[in-house]
Design a protein around this motif. Sequence first.
Motif, mmCIF file in Angstrom:
data_model
loop_
_atom_site.group_PDB
_atom_site.id
_atom_site.type_symbol
_atom_site.label_atom_id
_atom_site.label_comp_id
_atom_site.label_asym_id
_atom_site.label_seq_id
_atom_site.Cartn_x
_atom_site.Cartn_y
_atom_site.Cartn_z
ATOM 1 N N SER A 139 0.653 -1.274 0.120
ATOM 2 C CA SER A 139 0.141 -0.034 0.069
ATOM 3 C C SER A 139 0.984 1.306 -0.007
ATOM 4 O O SER A 139 0.780 2.216 -0.593
ATOM 5 C CB SER A 139 -0.824 -0.167 1.194
ATOM 6 N N GLY A 199 1.877 1.681 -3.382
ATOM 7 C CA GLY A 199 0.675 1.841 -4.295
ATOM 8 C C GLY A 199 0.422 3.366 -4.151
ATOM 9 O O GLY A 199 -0.056 4.135 -5.337
ATOM 10 N N ASP A 200 0.535 3.872 -3.205
ATOM 11 C CA ASP A 200 0.337 5.118 -2.884
ATOM 12 C C ASP A 200 1.343 6.099 -2.964
ATOM 13 O O ASP A 200 1.097 7.387 -2.794
ATOM 14 C CB ASP A 200 -0.440 5.544 -1.529
ATOM 15 N N THR A 206 0.857 6.595 5.242
ATOM 16 C CA THR A 206 -0.375 6.009 4.677
ATOM 17 C C THR A 206 -1.110 5.682 5.774
ATOM 18 O O THR A 206 -0.577 5.540 6.964
ATOM 19 C CB THR A 206 -0.216 4.916 3.682
ATOM 20 N N SER A 215 -6.946 5.927 3.167
ATOM 21 C CA SER A 215 -7.512 5.066 2.115
ATOM 22 C C SER A 215 -8.229 4.124 3.211
ATOM 23 O O SER A 215 -8.306 4.077 4.249
ATOM 24 C CB SER A 215 -6.479 4.462 1.496
ATOM 25 N N SER A 256 -6.638 9.113 -0.812
ATOM 26 C CA SER A 256 -6.176 8.274 -1.979
ATOM 27 C C SER A 256 -6.975 8.134 -3.199
ATOM 28 O O SER A 256 -8.169 7.788 -2.983
ATOM 29 C CB SER A 256 -5.829 6.671 -1.280
ATOM 30 N N ARG A 299 -6.761 6.020 -5.337
ATOM 31 C CA ARG A 299 -6.701 4.562 -5.717
ATOM 32 C C ARG A 299 -7.651 3.672 -4.606
ATOM 33 O O ARG A 299 -7.107 3.681 -3.570
ATOM 34 C CB ARG A 299 -5.132 4.044 -5.835
ATOM 35 N N SER A 322 -5.027 0.165 -3.421
ATOM 36 C CA SER A 322 -3.591 0.718 -3.160
ATOM 37 C C SER A 322 -2.854 -0.351 -3.092
ATOM 38 O O SER A 322 -1.604 -0.521 -3.442
ATOM 39 C CB SER A 322 -3.461 1.577 -2.017
#
Length: 479
Positions: free
Chosen positions: A234, A237-238, A247, A388, A412, A414, A417
Amino acid sequence: MLILALEASTTSAKTMLFDTESGETSVRSRRFEVDGPDSAVRDGDAIYTQLMALGRQAASGRPVDLIVLSGTWHGLTLREADLSPVTPVMEWPYTGAQDLCARLRADADFTWWFHERTGCMVNAVYPAFKLRHLAETGVALAGRRMLDQPTLVFARLTGEVRMNASLASGTGLLNAHTVDWDREVIDRLGLAGVELPPLCAPDEAFPLTAEAAVLLGLRPGIPVLTPGPDGGLSQIGDLATEPGDMTFSMGTSGALRFSTRHPSMSPTLSTWSYRSPLGALSGAATSGCGNCVDWARERLFGASTDYAEIEPQLSADREDLPVFLPFLFGERSPGWQDQRRGGLVELRPQHSRVDMYQGVLEGIVFSLHHCFKELTALNGAPRRIVLSGGVLSSPFWTRLTVDVFGVPMEVSPRQHSSITGAVRMGLRASGLAQTHPALDGAEPEILHPDPARRAQYDAGFARYLEQYTRSLPGAEDRA
């Protein structure tokens, strides 16, 4: 290039099919079917079969070039040499080792020694103590393999048992400084006979076997990247891998992860130090988040009630709510007391079920804010926070979170993530840029706290801390 990402999360199978040339992205998800009411203990091979079935649908016979994997931290399954099961997979919510850990925590020297070597805590969540618990209940460890769900999936796909340091950092058996299995910890816990997976790089790949290829409807020989933990992925991903990036994920559980240059050990034994596939992480995690919201909805409104029906009844103007301690599944950060119990306190006759439900949302956020204060005391203020998870499906809960924390947060862009992070690792392993317009086109929304709510939530947090202190196991005996 076509990348197929497969993820076995705590509750669901998930896939992403990503075309690097066209940017075409397709995501599928399906909740796992598990036997019995306890999803903390599950059949690892059945989970693999369900993930393969979803992967076959996602791939649809297309010419996949690379398979990447994501899974959970802290799971454990003991396997024979041929991968036949000795135990089911005991995921992070499994608390069978809680009495053992309470006994070990009584030795302050051991607790400090263990944290400073591994970055982990003496807590039932960690495979190190699940293994010790198995040994104490008569299960023979010698000659048997320690795996988790993502490592099992990888072994079934490739015929190879491997684990990278990111996944291993959540076992309690990896030395946080040498980034190798810690033989002193293993010996001291009496685990010397168990076979640990050989460690490899996070971008190392092995070919898909013919048997697994049949299950996925793909050709054999496709490279399969070693799996990463969903929490660490994650972060990738972020795009939150620079020191000072945080995160903040609020899903089934809650987690705050702070990218750091080096392992960051807590002087108060309140936070952990693991690794993402790309570097050190300082973090805090709670066992009670979305799972507590699910519990409250079912108990207070009934399982057939949709969250959208409850949302309009919530209001920040409701005050003097009951205090909720979100430890229905034990405690991880900041106290790491797996025997701590939760529930609603300061409950009065006039409180409605909406009051109680909103109190649950507040208690979860206060618990995570407690973690945040410990993390920032250790690492300083983050330069950015990316929010997220399921919290974003509730505008009220999202606003409550930002107002309680009192700092701006990025939403986020996404929805997935962790599996996006797995795809980025695939891009990196292939020598491609980790960013892509199809993954990064949306500008994040920035949420700012409402200063008018500061005094209200400071008072609520103080009430929460008072009840938190009283909930310490054995506190009633010392009163």
